[in-house]
Design a protein around this motif. Structure first.
Motif, PDB file in Angstrom:
ATOM      1  N   ALA A  38       0.553  -1.221   0.385  1.00  0.00           N
ATOM      2  CA  ALA A  38      -0.814  -0.099  -0.118  1.00  0.00           C
ATOM      3  C   ALA A  38       1.310   1.275   0.106  1.00  0.00           C
ATOM      4  CB  ALA A  38      -0.621   0.481   1.271  1.00  0.00           C
ATOM      5  N   LYS A  39       1.885   1.293   1.008  1.00  0.00           N
ATOM      6  CA  LYS A  39       2.916   2.550   0.821  1.00  0.00           C
ATOM      7  C   LYS A  39       3.723   2.840  -0.278  1.00  0.00           C
ATOM      8  CE  LYS A  39       3.530   2.422   6.118  1.00  0.00           C
ATOM      9  NZ  LYS A  39       4.774   2.500   7.025  1.00  0.00           N
ATOM     10  N   LEU A  40       3.848   1.502  -1.111  1.00  0.00           N
ATOM     11  CA  LEU A  40       4.790   1.485  -2.342  1.00  0.00           C
ATOM     12  C   LEU A  40       3.590   2.097  -2.907  1.00  0.00           C
ATOM     13  CD1 LEU A  40       7.985  -0.669  -1.657  1.00  0.00           C
ATOM     14  CD2 LEU A  40       8.204   1.785  -1.657  1.00  0.00           C
ATOM     15  N   LYS A  41       2.560   1.640  -3.114  1.00  0.00           N
ATOM     16  CA  LYS A  41       2.048   1.775  -4.548  1.00  0.00           C
ATOM     17  C   LYS A  41       1.580   3.063  -4.572  1.00  0.00           C
ATOM     18  CE  LYS A  41      -1.481  -1.316  -5.611  1.00  0.00           C
ATOM     19  NZ  LYS A  41      -2.303  -1.965  -5.397  1.00  0.00           N
ATOM     20  N   GLU A  42       1.824   3.970  -3.286  1.00  0.00           N
ATOM     21  CA  GLU A  42       1.721   5.732  -3.244  1.00  0.00           C
ATOM     22  C   GLU A  42       2.617   6.235  -4.361  1.00  0.00           C
ATOM     23  OE1 GLU A  42       0.683   7.296   0.180  1.00  0.00           O
ATOM     24  OE2 GLU A  42      -0.568   5.694   0.790  1.00  0.00           O
ATOM     25  N   ILE A  43       3.790   5.717  -4.247  1.00  0.00           N
ATOM     26  CA  ILE A  43       5.512   6.259  -4.650  1.00  0.00           C
ATOM     27  C   ILE A  43       5.271   5.773  -6.021  1.00  0.00           C
ATOM     28  CG2 ILE A  43       7.190   6.329  -4.755  1.00  0.00           C
ATOM     29  CD1 ILE A  43       7.127   5.738  -1.568  1.00  0.00           C
ATOM     30  N   PHE A  44       5.467   4.445  -6.144  1.00  0.00           N
ATOM     31  CA  PHE A  44       5.199   4.149  -7.802  1.00  0.00           C
ATOM     32  C   PHE A  44       4.154   4.369  -9.004  1.00  0.00           C
ATOM     33  CE2 PHE A  44       7.583   0.577  -5.665  1.00  0.00           C
ATOM     34  CZ  PHE A  44       8.386   1.133  -5.955  1.00  0.00           C
ATOM     35  N   GLY A  45       2.998   4.532  -8.639  1.00  0.00           N
ATOM     36  CA  GLY A  45       1.724   4.741  -8.619  1.00  0.00           C
ATOM     37  C   GLY A  45       1.464   3.337  -9.679  1.00  0.00           C
ATOM     38  N   LYS A  46       1.448   2.041  -9.393  1.00  0.00           N
ATOM     39  CA  LYS A  46       1.477   0.750  -9.766  1.00  0.00           C
ATOM     40  C   LYS A  46       1.676  -0.351  -8.818  1.00  0.00           C
ATOM     41  CE  LYS A  46       5.623   1.142 -13.293  1.00  0.00           C
ATOM     42  NZ  LYS A  46       5.560   0.895 -14.211  1.00  0.00           N
ATOM     43  N   ALA A  47       1.583  -1.802  -9.081  1.00  0.00           N
ATOM     44  CA  ALA A  47       1.544  -2.910  -8.282  1.00  0.00           C
ATOM     45  C   ALA A  47       2.785  -3.161  -8.553  1.00  0.00           C
ATOM     46  CB  ALA A  47       0.595  -3.566  -8.645  1.00  0.00           C
ATOM     47  N   LYS A  48       3.569  -3.309  -9.702  1.00  0.00           N
ATOM     48  CA  LYS A  48       4.605  -3.656  -9.885  1.00  0.00           C
ATOM     49  C   LYS A  48       5.412  -2.800 -10.366  1.00  0.00           C
ATOM     50  CE  LYS A  48       3.567  -8.225  -9.447  1.00  0.00           C
ATOM     51  NZ  LYS A  48       4.029  -9.967 -10.245  1.00  0.00           N
ATOM     52  N   ALA A  49       6.693  -2.555 -10.403  1.00  0.00           N
ATOM     53  CA  ALA A  49       8.089  -2.072 -10.547  1.00  0.00           C
ATOM     54  C   ALA A  49       9.467  -2.164 -10.649  1.00  0.00           C
ATOM     55  CB  ALA A  49       7.791  -0.206  -9.718  1.00  0.00           C
ATOM     56  N   ASP A  50      10.503  -1.995 -11.990  1.00  0.00           N
ATOM     57  CA  ASP A  50      11.345  -2.763 -12.206  1.00  0.00           C
ATOM     58  C   ASP A  50      11.943  -1.874 -11.342  1.00  0.00           C
ATOM     59  OD1 ASP A  50      13.774  -2.932 -14.350  1.00  0.00           O
ATOM     60  OD2 ASP A  50      12.816  -3.997 -13.683  1.00  0.00           O
ATOM     61  N   MET A  51      13.714  -2.647 -10.542  1.00  0.00           N
ATOM     62  CA  MET A  51      14.004  -1.883 -10.410  1.00  0.00           C
ATOM     63  C   MET A  51      15.004  -0.294 -10.173  1.00  0.00           C
ATOM     64  SD  MET A  51      17.077  -4.675  -9.878  1.00  0.00           S
ATOM     65  CE  MET A  51      18.444  -4.117  -8.883  1.00  0.00           C
ATOM     66  N   PHE A  52      14.749  -0.765 -11.806  1.00  0.00           N
ATOM     67  CA  PHE A  52      15.618   0.781 -12.496  1.00  0.00           C
ATOM     68  C   PHE A  52      14.981   1.866 -12.736  1.00  0.00           C
ATOM     69  CE2 PHE A  52      17.733  -3.978 -13.943  1.00  0.00           C
ATOM     70  CZ  PHE A  52      19.416  -3.420 -13.336  1.00  0.00           C
ATOM     71  N   GLU A  53      13.347   1.078 -12.707  1.00  0.00           N
ATOM     72  CA  GLU A  53      12.498   2.791 -13.177  1.00  0.00           C
ATOM     73  C   GLU A  53      12.671   3.222 -11.716  1.00  0.00           C
ATOM     74  OE1 GLU A  53       8.915   1.925 -14.662  1.00  0.00           O
ATOM     75  OE2 GLU A  53       8.724  -0.211 -13.233  1.00  0.00           O
ATOM     76  N   MET A  54      12.911   1.751 -10.509  1.00  0.00           N
ATOM     77  CA  MET A  54      12.165   2.684  -9.069  1.00  0.00           C
ATOM     78  C   MET A  54      12.685   3.700  -8.511  1.00  0.00           C
ATOM     79  SD  MET A  54      13.184   0.674  -6.245  1.00  0.00           S
ATOM     80  CE  MET A  54      15.045   1.212  -5.853  1.00  0.00           C
ATOM     81  N   THR A  55      14.274   4.174  -8.976  1.00  0.00           N
ATOM     82  CA  THR A  55      14.675   5.230  -8.640  1.00  0.00           C
ATOM     83  C   THR A  55      14.436   7.065  -9.554  1.00  0.00           C
ATOM     84  OG1 THR A  55      16.844   5.094 -10.179  1.00  0.00           O
ATOM     85  CG2 THR A  55      16.781   4.321  -8.249  1.00  0.00           C
ATOM     86  N   LYS A  56      13.798   6.622 -10.874  1.00  0.00           N
ATOM     87  CA  LYS A  56      12.741   8.209 -11.576  1.00  0.00           C
ATOM     88  C   LYS A  56      11.859   7.996 -10.799  1.00  0.00           C
ATOM     89  CE  LYS A  56      10.596   7.970 -15.710  1.00  0.00           C
ATOM     90  NZ  LYS A  56      10.025   7.545 -17.070  1.00  0.00           N
TER      91      LYS A  56
END
Length: 145
Positions: free
Chosen positions: A120-138
């Motif tokens: 739930a907390k990361l979904k607010e940051i990422f804006g989606k359910a899954k994120a690649d580690m390389f796009e995480m910093t972006k």
């Protein structure tokens, strides 16, 4: 008759050459063994050169200075502050703290380690359910001011 005498010594000389030929073959392996020893000797000479190169590489103990842009303290957004805290931090520390959160909560995908399954907390940051580690910093950088 002269031709017969010349032919006869030629026949006698031929068997002598055949006998000499195996002797040369026996000598040939000895010659092959000698170059092998010579080949081993340059390898010994090359080994100290590698050690010398290693000491030259280890000699410069000059510490690398970090890029000032990465070390500038940035204020996280409210969503990111829930994970890393509300104090201003450099980008590098923010990413480290997000990784600590991911590993603590076991959010890294088991099969594909590059994929992060957002809670739930990361979904607010990422804006989606899954994120690649390389796009995480972006995605994290968009939450820093």
């Amino acid at each position: 008759m002269a031709t017969a005498k010349k032919a006869a010594p030629a026949k006698k000389a031929a068997p002598a050459k055949k006998a000499a030929a195996p002797a040369k073959k026996a000598a040939a392996p000895a010659k092959k063994a000698a170059p092998a020893k010579k080949a081993a000797a340059p390898a010994k000479k090359a080994a100290p050169a590698k050690k010398a190169a290693a000491t030259k590489a280890a000699a410069p103990a000059k510490k690398r200075t970090p890029n000032a842009a990465f070390m500038k303290a940035m204020t996280p957004s409210a969503a990111l502050a829930a994970i890393v805290g509300d104090k201003p931090l450099p980008r590098t520390d923010v990413v480290k703290k997000v990784w600590e959160y991911i590993k603590k909560n076991k959010l890294q995908d088991e099969l594909q380690k590059r994929v992060i399954n957002a809670d739930a907390k990361l979904k607010e940051i990422f804006g989606k359910a899954k994120a690649d580690m390389f796009e995480m910093t972006k995605l994290i950088n968009s939450h820093l001011k």
